[in-house]
Design a protein around this motif. Structure first.
Motif, mmCIF file in Angstrom:
data_model
loop_
_atom_site.group_PDB
_atom_site.id
_atom_site.type_symbol
_atom_site.label_atom_id
_atom_site.label_comp_id
_atom_site.label_asym_id
_atom_site.label_seq_id
_atom_site.Cartn_x
_atom_site.Cartn_y
_atom_site.Cartn_z
ATOM 1 N N ARG A 1 39.550 39.798 28.812
ATOM 2 C CA ARG A 1 40.625 40.165 29.739
ATOM 3 C C ARG A 1 40.077 40.570 31.110
ATOM 4 O O ARG A 1 40.712 40.356 32.145
ATOM 5 N N ALA A 2 38.892 41.198 31.118
ATOM 6 C CA ALA A 2 38.349 41.762 32.354
ATOM 7 C C ALA A 2 37.703 40.728 33.272
ATOM 8 O O ALA A 2 37.838 40.802 34.500
ATOM 9 N N LEU A 3 36.998 39.748 32.697
ATOM 10 C CA LEU A 3 36.261 38.790 33.529
ATOM 11 C C LEU A 3 37.144 38.004 34.498
ATOM 12 O O LEU A 3 36.817 37.920 35.693
ATOM 13 N N PRO A 4 38.273 37.429 34.062
ATOM 14 C CA PRO A 4 39.129 36.701 35.013
ATOM 15 C C PRO A 4 39.628 37.592 36.143
ATOM 16 O O PRO A 4 39.733 37.150 37.288
ATOM 17 N N LEU A 5 39.902 38.860 35.828
ATOM 18 C CA LEU A 5 40.373 39.801 36.848
ATOM 19 C C LEU A 5 39.264 40.072 37.869
ATOM 20 O O LEU A 5 39.501 40.058 39.082
ATOM 21 N N CYS A 6 38.042 40.295 37.390
ATOM 22 C CA CYS A 6 36.930 40.618 38.279
ATOM 23 C C CYS A 6 36.520 39.440 39.155
ATOM 24 O O CYS A 6 35.978 39.638 40.254
ATOM 25 N N LYS A 7 36.770 38.227 38.691
ATOM 26 C CA LYS A 7 36.432 37.041 39.476
ATOM 27 C C LYS A 7 37.297 36.908 40.724
ATOM 28 O O LYS A 7 36.941 36.200 41.666
ATOM 29 N N LYS A 8 38.422 37.596 40.746
ATOM 30 C CA LYS A 8 39.328 37.505 41.894
ATOM 31 C C LYS A 8 38.876 38.380 43.064
ATOM 32 O O LYS A 8 39.335 38.203 44.184
ATOM 33 N N PHE A 9 37.969 39.314 42.806
ATOM 34 C CA PHE A 9 37.539 40.234 43.862
ATOM 35 C C PHE A 9 36.568 39.554 44.826
ATOM 36 O O PHE A 9 35.766 38.711 44.437
ATOM 37 N N SER A 10 36.624 39.960 46.101
ATOM 38 C CA SER A 10 35.612 39.551 47.074
ATOM 39 C C SER A 10 34.316 40.278 46.752
ATOM 40 O O SER A 10 34.292 41.202 45.921
#
Length: 548
Positions: free
Chosen positions: A381-390
């Motif tokens: 769940r966390a990896l896709p969210l973190c990939k969105k950050f600059s």
């Protein structure tokens, strides 16, 4: 976590390592209750650590029962028992052991300072009134002890100097940088900044400080810390050092993380570098002065480190609470506000819920395999969210999360140029978060920076302006109060010479020298000047006219 009860006056030194020992104390409260124990922990290195005095009560104790019926060995006290430390030092000593150890121990001993619901339930018990709270007020339990049990440290004064030798023509003299913190001060005084232009040696100074503490005295170039407050025998000025640097050009000697003990300081590194082990004929670039191959972490490495750290903080109640508070502050930034990080920490997936319900029905604890499955579910769940950050947002979240993970009581945090990856509003928020975290853990932070935004968040007495002329160094306080001051005033105060000899200032000066009037100079710029530039131009034209 194993607990063992030992007879009066037992010497824990001769007991097995890796256990917690409750040594019976014959203290008798009002000739009715003997429920006092001295709590020790013998770690895996055979070091005996005294935690403090604790009293244990029991629901429905019968008349004439002066002791509680706890087993001689146990993993957790049963629901019929409850406990409380007898002074603040009990909880402070637990805080020094770290969040994981403290949380687990207090939960397993049914500590009523941590669990205020249980506290309300047991206050009517006679043993609580006569023994457990004999020397402790109800307000002290629900306020001071409760905060300490959750991991908020009791604040103490720091008063120390960092002393380094002057160089060049004044090598026989010393520079002394003074650092003084005042508990509960507003604005807080636990965060300091050393500010100066590029190339004066701010990063080098931070690394000197690390070397000095890790070598427990003077380092190779002569820097040393000196406490102005007398330390108790065996105590250190700092128990923990955290060095944070995300500079790809930092050539300082790389130090591996090391665990703390009574003889050595705990050290943690947060940043871009990682070790690949000893050199073996590799052509990879290495950091000067080390025998190990040091490389820069990839984007994937950093992202995985962020997810791992979020998971670690999520699983420890006190760290999770601090992280949620920090993210709440970060939500002033639109990207963080819409990121879903708060939801990630506070919710569980259907798979996690199913597994937790299954474990609860079987009335068993989570096994290592269960925990690994939960962790993998969280990562998905966390990896896709973190990939969105600059990159900037990723670094600030990683820094905060790792800091919460590593920050323990009596820590010194050294942070090198955080502004490199952050825009001013986010940098300002990050500085406030850092200060809040340090207050909660009774720590001190020193930031090396060239950003006036950081000085805007700290008082004048917590700032050092660092200048260098050739090999001669100079440290001085700002002349203006910096906390909440106008950013232009701070910039001029710190970089006055560079400011008037570079950028638009230099261009305005050149135009003023070759025009005869303010209007002519203004037309040269097609009237496209801001209010500050117009004011500077007017002043320059007046000076030119006087010179003529």
């Amino acid at each position: 976590m194993k607990f063992k009860v030992l007879p009066v006056s037992s010497n824990v030194k001769y007991e097995q390592a890796g256990s917690i020992y409750l040594v019976v104390d014959n203290w008798n409260d009002w000739w009715e209750f003997r429920v006092l124990y001295q709590l020790f922990y013998k770690d895996e290195r055979d070091e005996v650590i005294y935690i403090g005095s604790v009293k244990i009560g029991e629901f429905d104790m019968v008349q004439g029962q002066d002791r509680v019926n706890i087993p001689l060995e146990f993993d957790s006290l049963g629901q019929k028992f409850f406990s409380i430390g007898q002074d603040k030092y009990y909880y402070q000593n637990l805080n020094r052991m770290g969040d994981v150890f403290r949380d687990e121990l207090l939960q397993r001993l049914n500590d009523i300072s941590l669990n205020l619901v249980l506290f309300e339930k047991c206050t009517s018990e006679w043993v609580t009134k006569r023994a457990l709270l004999r020397d402790i007020g109800v307000e002290k339990v629900s306020e001071e002890f409760h905060l300490l049990a959750k991991g908020d440290s009791a604040l103490s004064n720091y008063n120390f100097k960092y002393i380094l030798s002057k160089r060049g023509n004044e090598a026989d003299m010393l520079h002394e940088l003074e650092f003084i913190t005042e508990p509960d001060s507003n604005p807080p005084t636990n965060l300091y900044a050393i500010i100066g232009r590029n190339g004066v040696g701010k990063t080098h100074l931070l690394n000197q400080m690390v070397d000095s503490l890790m070598s427990e005295g003077k380092n190779e170039v002569g820097g040393e810390f000196k406490s102005e407050i007398e330390l108790d025998e065996g105590n250190k000025l700092f128990e923990n050092i955290i060095y944070i640097s995300f500079s790809a050009f930092d050539e300082a000697k790389f130090l591996k993380n090391q665990k703390g003990s009574s003889k050595q300081i705990r050290y943690s590194y947060i940043g871009l570098k990682r070790s690949l082990g000893k050199k073996s004929g590799t052509s990879k670039t290495t950091v000067k002065g080390t025998e190990e191959r040091i490389i820069t972490k990839s984007t994937e490495n950093l992202r995985n480190e962020l997810v791992e750290s979020l998971w670690t903080c999520r699983e420890i109640p006190s760290k999770r609470a601090r992280l949620e508070q920090a993210i709440e502050m970060l939500n002033t930034d639109p990207v963080f506000s819409a990121s879903g990080v708060v939801e990630l920490l506070s919710t569980t997936s259907k798979y996690e819920e199913t597994l937790l319900n299954f474990v609860e029905k079987e009335r068993r604890k989570l096994k290592s395999k269960d925990k690994e499955l939960l962790k993998n579910s969280f990562k998905k769940r966390a990896l896709p969210l973190c990939k969105k950050f600059s990159s900037g947002h990723s670094i600030v979240l990683l820094t905060i999360s790792k800091l919460i993970e590593e920050l323990e009581e009596s820590s010194l945090v050294l942070l090198d140029e955080p502004e490199s990856h952050l825009h001013p509003p986010l940098l300002s928020t990050f500085t406030r978060i850092l200060s809040n975290l340090l207050v909660k853990r009774n720590g001190v932070g020193i930031i090396a920076t060239h950003s006036p935004v950081i000085l805007q968040e700290i008082p004048r007495k917590c700032a050092w302006i660092f200048n260098r002329s050739g090999s001669n160094l100079k440290f001085e306080r700002p002349e203006v109060e910096t906390f909440g001051e106008n950013i232009n005033i701070i910039t001029k105060e710190v970089f006055s010479f560079e400011l008037t000899n570079s950028g638009f200032h230099k261009l305005l000066e050149d135009v003023a020298n070759k025009t005869d009037s303010y209007q002519e100079a203004l037309e040269y710029f097609n009237n496209e000047l801001g209010m500050q530039a117009r004011a500077i131009l007017r002043a320059l034209m007046v000076t030119e006219e006087k010179d003529k």
